[in-house]
Design a protein around this motif. Structure first.
Motif, PDB file in Angstrom:
ATOM      1  N   ASP A 174       0.808  -1.229   0.000  1.00  0.00           N
ATOM      2  CA  ASP A 174       0.000   0.000   0.000  1.00  0.00           C
ATOM      3  C   ASP A 174       0.838   1.274   0.000  1.00  0.00           C
ATOM      4  OD1 ASP A 174      -2.313  -1.451  -0.069  1.00  0.00           O
ATOM      5  OD2 ASP A 174      -2.669  -1.334   2.095  1.00  0.00           O
ATOM      6  N   TYR A 175       1.959   1.284   0.745  1.00  0.00           N
ATOM      7  CA  TYR A 175       2.720   2.525   0.854  1.00  0.00           C
ATOM      8  C   TYR A 175       3.291   2.983  -0.482  1.00  0.00           C
ATOM      9  CZ  TYR A 175       6.914  -0.399   0.870  1.00  0.00           C
ATOM     10  OH  TYR A 175       7.892  -1.286   0.530  1.00  0.00           O
ATOM     11  N   ILE A 176       3.561   2.067  -1.394  1.00  0.00           N
ATOM     12  CA  ILE A 176       4.113   2.472  -2.693  1.00  0.00           C
ATOM     13  C   ILE A 176       3.017   3.047  -3.593  1.00  0.00           C
ATOM     14  CG2 ILE A 176       3.910   0.288  -3.928  1.00  0.00           C
ATOM     15  CD1 ILE A 176       6.927   2.616  -4.077  1.00  0.00           C
ATOM     16  N   LEU A 177       1.775   2.712  -3.299  1.00  0.00           N
ATOM     17  CA  LEU A 177       0.670   3.194  -4.125  1.00  0.00           C
ATOM     18  C   LEU A 177       0.412   4.693  -3.952  1.00  0.00           C
ATOM     19  CD1 LEU A 177      -1.778   0.192  -3.757  1.00  0.00           C
ATOM     20  CD2 LEU A 177      -0.151   0.659  -5.608  1.00  0.00           C
ATOM     21  N   VAL A 178       0.958   5.299  -2.900  1.00  0.00           N
ATOM     22  CA  VAL A 178       0.796   6.751  -2.746  1.00  0.00           C
ATOM     23  C   VAL A 178       1.832   7.532  -3.562  1.00  0.00           C
ATOM     24  CG1 VAL A 178      -0.306   6.608  -0.483  1.00  0.00           C
ATOM     25  CG2 VAL A 178       2.147   6.929  -0.620  1.00  0.00           C
ATOM     26  N   TRP A 179       2.841   6.850  -4.087  1.00  0.00           N
ATOM     27  CA  TRP A 179       3.842   7.522  -4.923  1.00  0.00           C
ATOM     28  C   TRP A 179       3.174   8.268  -6.083  1.00  0.00           C
ATOM     29  CZ3 TRP A 179       7.526   4.259  -8.432  1.00  0.00           C
ATOM     30  CH2 TRP A 179       8.411   5.092  -9.117  1.00  0.00           C
ATOM     31  N   PRO A 180       2.321   7.596  -6.897  1.00  0.00           N
ATOM     32  CA  PRO A 180       1.708   8.347  -8.003  1.00  0.00           C
ATOM     33  C   PRO A 180       0.741   9.433  -7.536  1.00  0.00           C
ATOM     34  CG  PRO A 180       0.805   6.128  -7.909  1.00  0.00           C
ATOM     35  CD  PRO A 180       1.947   6.177  -6.933  1.00  0.00           C
ATOM     36  N   VAL A 181       0.151   9.263  -6.360  1.00  0.00           N
ATOM     37  CA  VAL A 181      -0.711  10.323  -5.820  1.00  0.00           C
ATOM     38  C   VAL A 181       0.136  11.582  -5.585  1.00  0.00           C
ATOM     39  CG1 VAL A 181      -2.172  11.022  -3.884  1.00  0.00           C
ATOM     40  CG2 VAL A 181      -2.324   8.688  -4.794  1.00  0.00           C
ATOM     41  N   GLY A 182       1.328  11.386  -5.043  1.00  0.00           N
ATOM     42  CA  GLY A 182       2.237  12.505  -4.844  1.00  0.00           C
ATOM     43  C   GLY A 182       2.657  13.143  -6.153  1.00  0.00           C
ATOM     44  N   VAL A 183       2.849  12.319  -7.171  1.00  0.00           N
ATOM     45  CA  VAL A 183       3.226  12.845  -8.484  1.00  0.00           C
ATOM     46  C   VAL A 183       2.093  13.697  -9.052  1.00  0.00           C
ATOM     47  CG1 VAL A 183       3.831  12.221 -10.852  1.00  0.00           C
ATOM     48  CG2 VAL A 183       4.881  10.999  -8.934  1.00  0.00           C
ATOM     49  N   VAL A 184       0.846  13.254  -8.864  1.00  0.00           N
ATOM     50  CA  VAL A 184      -0.302  14.045  -9.336  1.00  0.00           C
ATOM     51  C   VAL A 184      -0.381  15.375  -8.576  1.00  0.00           C
ATOM     52  CG1 VAL A 184      -2.838  14.134  -9.437  1.00  0.00           C
ATOM     53  CG2 VAL A 184      -1.621  12.071 -10.174  1.00  0.00           C
ATOM     54  N   CYS A 185      -0.177  15.338  -7.271  1.00  0.00           N
ATOM     55  CA  CYS A 185      -0.172  16.581  -6.476  1.00  0.00           C
ATOM     56  C   CYS A 185       0.925  17.519  -6.971  1.00  0.00           C
ATOM     57  CB  CYS A 185       0.033  16.267  -4.993  1.00  0.00           C
ATOM     58  SG  CYS A 185      -1.345  15.412  -4.218  1.00  0.00           S
ATOM     59  N   TYR A 186       2.097  16.961  -7.246  1.00  0.00           N
ATOM     60  CA  TYR A 186       3.207  17.762  -7.771  1.00  0.00           C
ATOM     61  C   TYR A 186       2.840  18.346  -9.143  1.00  0.00           C
ATOM     62  CZ  TYR A 186       7.574  18.823 -10.126  1.00  0.00           C
ATOM     63  OH  TYR A 186       8.557  19.455 -10.846  1.00  0.00           O
ATOM     64  N   ALA A 187       2.209  17.541  -9.997  1.00  0.00           N
ATOM     65  CA  ALA A 187       1.822  18.012 -11.333  1.00  0.00           C
ATOM     66  C   ALA A 187       0.830  19.173 -11.237  1.00  0.00           C
ATOM     67  CB  ALA A 187       1.238  16.866 -12.153  1.00  0.00           C
ATOM     68  N   VAL A 188      -0.074  19.117 -10.277  1.00  0.00           N
ATOM     69  CA  VAL A 188      -1.011  20.224 -10.063  1.00  0.00           C
ATOM     70  C   VAL A 188      -0.243  21.488  -9.679  1.00  0.00           C
ATOM     71  CG1 VAL A 188      -2.829  21.072  -8.522  1.00  0.00           C
ATOM     72  CG2 VAL A 188      -3.005  18.781  -9.520  1.00  0.00           C
ATOM     73  N   ALA A 189       0.712  21.350  -8.769  1.00  0.00           N
ATOM     74  CA  ALA A 189       1.517  22.500  -8.345  1.00  0.00           C
ATOM     75  C   ALA A 189       2.325  23.053  -9.515  1.00  0.00           C
ATOM     76  CB  ALA A 189       2.446  22.108  -7.201  1.00  0.00           C
ATOM     77  N   LEU A 190       2.920  22.164 -10.295  1.00  0.00           N
ATOM     78  CA  LEU A 190       3.708  22.596 -11.457  1.00  0.00           C
ATOM     79  C   LEU A 190       2.817  23.289 -12.474  1.00  0.00           C
ATOM     80  CD1 LEU A 190       6.483  22.602 -12.845  1.00  0.00           C
ATOM     81  CD2 LEU A 190       5.890  20.363 -13.822  1.00  0.00           C
ATOM     82  N   GLY A 191       1.635  22.750 -12.725  1.00  0.00           N
ATOM     83  CA  GLY A 191       0.698  23.373 -13.658  1.00  0.00           C
ATOM     84  C   GLY A 191       0.258  24.747 -13.194  1.00  0.00           C
ATOM     85  N   SER A 192       0.032  24.885 -11.894  1.00  0.00           N
ATOM     86  CA  SER A 192      -0.362  26.179 -11.336  1.00  0.00           C
ATOM     87  C   SER A 192       0.761  27.203 -11.508  1.00  0.00           C
ATOM     88  CB  SER A 192      -0.718  26.013  -9.857  1.00  0.00           C
ATOM     89  OG  SER A 192      -1.051  27.251  -9.277  1.00  0.00           O
ATOM     90  N   ALA A 193       1.990  26.799 -11.190  1.00  0.00           N
ATOM     91  CA  ALA A 193       3.140  27.713 -11.336  1.00  0.00           C
ATOM     92  C   ALA A 193       3.371  28.056 -12.805  1.00  0.00           C
ATOM     93  CB  ALA A 193       4.383  27.089 -10.725  1.00  0.00           C
ATOM     94  N   LEU A 194       3.209  27.074 -13.687  1.00  0.00           N
ATOM     95  CA  LEU A 194       3.382  27.313 -15.124  1.00  0.00           C
ATOM     96  C   LEU A 194       2.318  28.281 -15.635  1.00  0.00           C
ATOM     97  CD1 LEU A 194       4.976  26.590 -17.678  1.00  0.00           C
ATOM     98  CD2 LEU A 194       3.414  24.655 -17.987  1.00  0.00           C
ATOM     99  N   SER A 195       1.100  28.146 -15.131  1.00  0.00           N
ATOM    100  CA  SER A 195       0.026  29.067 -15.501  1.00  0.00           C
ATOM    101  C   SER A 195       0.368  30.502 -15.099  1.00  0.00           C
ATOM    102  CB  SER A 195      -1.275  28.625 -14.830  1.00  0.00           C
ATOM    103  OG  SER A 195      -2.281  29.564 -15.044  1.00  0.00           O
ATOM    104  N   GLY A 196       1.063  30.653 -13.978  1.00  0.00           N
ATOM    105  CA  GLY A 196       1.480  31.979 -13.551  1.00  0.00           C
ATOM    106  C   GLY A 196       2.447  32.619 -14.521  1.00  0.00           C
ATOM    107  N   LEU A 241       6.518  11.105   2.371  1.00  0.00           N
ATOM    108  CA  LEU A 241       6.874  10.708   3.736  1.00  0.00           C
ATOM    109  C   LEU A 241       6.363   9.289   4.006  1.00  0.00           C
ATOM    110  CD1 LEU A 241       8.227  11.782   6.298  1.00  0.00           C
ATOM    111  CD2 LEU A 241       5.989  12.590   7.029  1.00  0.00           C
ATOM    112  N   GLU A 242       5.172   8.990   3.531  1.00  0.00           N
ATOM    113  CA  GLU A 242       4.608   7.648   3.673  1.00  0.00           C
ATOM    114  C   GLU A 242       5.400   6.620   2.858  1.00  0.00           C
ATOM    115  OE1 GLU A 242       2.252   4.359   4.634  1.00  0.00           O
ATOM    116  OE2 GLU A 242       2.713   6.224   5.662  1.00  0.00           O
ATOM    117  N   VAL A 243       5.822   6.995   1.659  1.00  0.00           N
ATOM    118  CA  VAL A 243       6.638   6.091   0.836  1.00  0.00           C
ATOM    119  C   VAL A 243       7.938   5.769   1.571  1.00  0.00           C
ATOM    120  CG1 VAL A 243       7.968   5.884  -1.305  1.00  0.00           C
ATOM    121  CG2 VAL A 243       5.655   6.823  -1.366  1.00  0.00           C
ATOM    122  N   ALA A 244       8.601   6.785   2.083  1.00  0.00           N
ATOM    123  CA  ALA A 244       9.869   6.568   2.797  1.00  0.00           C
ATOM    124  C   ALA A 244       9.647   5.727   4.053  1.00  0.00           C
ATOM    125  CB  ALA A 244      10.511   7.906   3.154  1.00  0.00           C
ATOM    126  N   ARG A 245       8.564   5.985   4.778  1.00  0.00           N
ATOM    127  CA  ARG A 245       8.259   5.193   5.971  1.00  0.00           C
ATOM    128  C   ARG A 245       8.069   3.721   5.602  1.00  0.00           C
ATOM    129  NH1 ARG A 245       4.920   2.134   7.901  1.00  0.00           N
ATOM    130  NH2 ARG A 245       3.451   2.506   6.233  1.00  0.00           N
TER     131      ARG A 245
END
Length: 162
Positions: free
Chosen positions: A74-96, A119-123
């Motif tokens: 289960d802990y590895i399954l949050v890796w892509p969730v983090g990538v999606v969160c990062y992509a949202v942040a990158l898209g927001s900054a790029l929009s700026g 943090l969950e992945v590392a744990r």
């Protein structure tokens, strides 16, 4: 310090928006988790894949989840969730940068949430025998999110640190 609402809501300079985009972009190039093994080997987890420097192996995130999906913890399954969160942040900054419109709260929140997932992945990796995972990405993602939030808060409260 200004109390003029128009001055507080004045758009950030293009240079500041580009610098913020650069900070967010660089977070995609650094390892989010560094896993060390008692054997002396190392694995680096990036938002785009895993790298084994000693063997030269590279496994992209798509290969990892589309080809090696049998029995993933289960802990590895949050890796892509983090990538999606990062992509949202990158898209927001790029929009700026591209359109002069960015919700810095969305940028900061995306980075902060990506940090939580890593943090969950590392744990999860650290509880395996013979392995220790260092959440480098969590520290960096939270640092940049905090910086962005501080700038937003300063502007919103008339304390713009120009």
């Amino acid at each position: 310090m200004t109390t003029d609402p128009a001055a507080r809501s004045a758009p950030r300079s293009p240079a500041r928006r580009r610098f913020q985009l650069l900070l967010v972009f660089v977070l995609g190039l650094v390892p989010w988790s560094v896993q060390t093994f008692t054997t002396g080997s190392l694995t680096l987890l990036f938002p785009w894949g895993l790298v084994g420097p000693s063997t030269g192996s590279v496994t992209t995130i798509t290969d990892f989840f589309l080809r090696f999906t049998m029995g993933l913890p289960d802990y590895i399954l949050v890796w892509p969730v983090g990538v999606v969160c990062y992509a949202v942040a990158l898209g927001s900054a790029l929009s700026g940068v591209l359109f002069g419109r960015e919700d810095v709260r969305l940028t900061a929140a995306g980075l902060a949430l990506a940090g939580v997932t890593q943090l969950e992945v590392a744990r999860g990796f650290s509880v395996q025998p013979g392995r220790t995972a260092w959440p480098v990405g969590t520290v960096l993602l939270w640092a940049v999110a905090g910086f962005i939030w501080f700038i937003y808060w300063s502007r919103a409260n008339g304390r713009d640190p120009r």
